[in-house]
Design an enzyme around this catalytic site. Structure first.
Site, PDB file in Angstrom:
ATOM      1  N   LYS A 119      79.270  31.888   6.821  1.00 10.42           N
ATOM      2  CA  LYS A 119      80.274  32.228   7.935  1.00 10.42           C
ATOM      3  C   LYS A 119      81.825  31.743   7.566  1.00 10.42           C
ATOM      4  CE  LYS A 119      77.616  33.327  11.691  1.00 10.42           C
ATOM      5  NZ  LYS A 119      76.620  32.841  12.819  1.00 10.42           N
ATOM      6  N   LYS A 215      71.991  40.469   6.400  1.00 13.70           N
ATOM      7  CA  LYS A 215      71.089  40.807   7.682  1.00 13.70           C
ATOM      8  C   LYS A 215      72.059  41.427   8.673  1.00 13.70           C
ATOM      9  CE  LYS A 215      72.468  36.636  10.425  1.00 13.70           C
ATOM     10  NZ  LYS A 215      72.228  35.953  11.564  1.00 13.70           N
ATOM     11  N   LYS A 218      75.502  40.853  14.591  1.00 16.21           N
ATOM     12  CA  LYS A 218      76.603  41.290  15.591  1.00 16.21           C
ATOM     13  C   LYS A 218      77.976  40.749  15.170  1.00 16.21           C
ATOM     14  CE  LYS A 218      74.463  37.781  18.540  1.00 16.21           C
ATOM     15  NZ  LYS A 218      73.867  37.560  19.660  1.00 16.21           N
TER      16      LYS A 218
END
Ligand code: TYM
Length: 349
Positions: A119, A215, A218
């Site tokens: 991230k 992956k 969202k």
């Protein structure tokens, strides 16, 4: 309440994906059905975790309720007396235990967390990630450890991407037990045992339909690769038909060489409730990728249509009543764990 606890949480920053459904909603509901009466089931929304990635704050509260409704649509039986649903931010002990755990967590441990690293890379286009990445994102696994340790949870069904976070919760629990006495925390079981408990050979990791190395997520802007639980079923079927595959020319379940195909085979097995081996046996060696896509597209379309109609009929007032009762009960459990810790670390007599 002396039963072993099964616990899981789903953040509510965005619409959940079919990855969340297959990796977390479905296993939790299956475990609830299988172990009704034997275990306590805690299903909560980690709303404080929600703003570790960008969100629309104006939507957060409503999204939390929506997420709980999704869980009920997925089959979670809230009338069970042993099942508790709650919001993390309604139970202050989560934040308080996090601070205490923080003081026993090492920077190096957090820096090694794959999710944090991934991230951080996403939010850093300039290479100077430290300036734009929040301390909350860095600290995410410690809050998650508090979520688990507060309720003495042994079993935590989550997708494969959360494996490291379960391990750190276990490490922190054991570290404090060693320092302050073995009785302080019940720690979650190790990953292998978690998989065996959920009757899985491997963790579930649904990949992006467009970039099957990644992956399905969202929080990534990847609308063609992501199927949301709110997607129009026909549109979702089209996304499956457009999935990236490979040029091998024959179907094999092999994540290294054929991640796109393996992803479709995994989705098919989970959506149809069949064993992965049986699905693989039926398709291995087949050269018609289009047929596999069609089977997955049809399964997805039928699943979403059914799921969305169940969502429409969820009784919101029953949900809110259960939420309130669960939050009162879980506040007591969490406060008593917190008090035990406060005494152990010298904050209380
Ligand atoms: P969240 O909301 O990011 O993900 C919720 C659950 O969905 C699983 N998941 C997937 N499974 C398979 N394939 C995918 N592509 C996929 N994407 C997501 C995640 O593994 C997770 O089980 N950190 C947790 C939330 C949390 C939590 C906890 C869970 C906070 N505290 C304590 C258990 C116990 C998370 O990833 O949320």
């Amino acid at each position: 309440m002396n039963r072993d606890v099964i616990l899981t949480g789903i953040r509510s920053n965005d619409e959940p994906t079919i990855g969340n459904y297959l990796g977390a909603f479905l296993p939790m509901v299956e475990l609830q059905q299988k172990f009704a009466g034997e275990y306590q089931v805690n299903m909560f929304v980690p709303d404080l975790h929600s703003f570790t990635t960008p969100i629309d704050h104006a939507q957060l509260y409503a999204n939390t309720i929506k997420n709980l409704k999704y869980f009920i649509a997925a089959g979670l039986a809230i009338e069970n007396e042993d099942t508790f649903i709650y919001r993390q931010s309604f139970i202050p002990a989560h934040s308080e235990l996090t601070w205490i755990l923080d003081c026993f967590t090492y920077m190096g441990e957090m820096q090694r967390m794959t999710q944090f690293k991934e991230k951080t890379l996403q939010s850093s286009s300039s290479g100077t990630a430290e300036n734009s990445v929040s301390v909350g994102l860095f600290n995410y696994p410690v809050l998650m450890a508090a979520d688990i340790l507060l309720y003495n949870a042994k079993w935590v069904p989550v997708g494969d991407d959360q494996k490291q976070h379960i391990e750190i919760a276990r490490d922190l629990g054991l570290r404090l037990n060693n320092k302050f006495g073995e009785e302080l925390f019940i720690v979650p079981e190790e990953w292998k045992k978690q998989l065996a408990f959920a009757k899985r050979d491997n963790g579930v990791r649904i990949r992006s339909l467009v970039n099957p190395e990644k992956k399905m997520s969202k929080s990534i802007a990847d609308p063609r690769g992501t199927i949301l639980l709110s997607d129009d079923p026909a549109v979702a079927a089209k996304k499956v038909m457009g999935a990236t595959t490979d040029s091998v020319g024959s179907i094999n379940f092999d994540w290294d060489t054929q991640p796109g195909i393996s992803n479709l085979l995994q989705m098919l097995a989970l959506m149809s409730g069949q064993a992965q081996e049986d699905i693989n046996r039926a398709w291995t060696g087949n050269e018609r990728y289009g047929d596999l896509k069609k089977a997955v597209a049809e399964a997805t379309e039928a699943f979403l249509a059914d799921f969305q109609s169940r969502y429409q009929s969820v009784d919101e007032s029953a949900l809110l009543a259960k939420l309130e009762a669960s939050e009162a009960a879980m506040n007591e459990v969490a406060s008593s764990t917190l008090l035990r810790v406060q005494k152990a670390v010298g904050l209380r007599a």
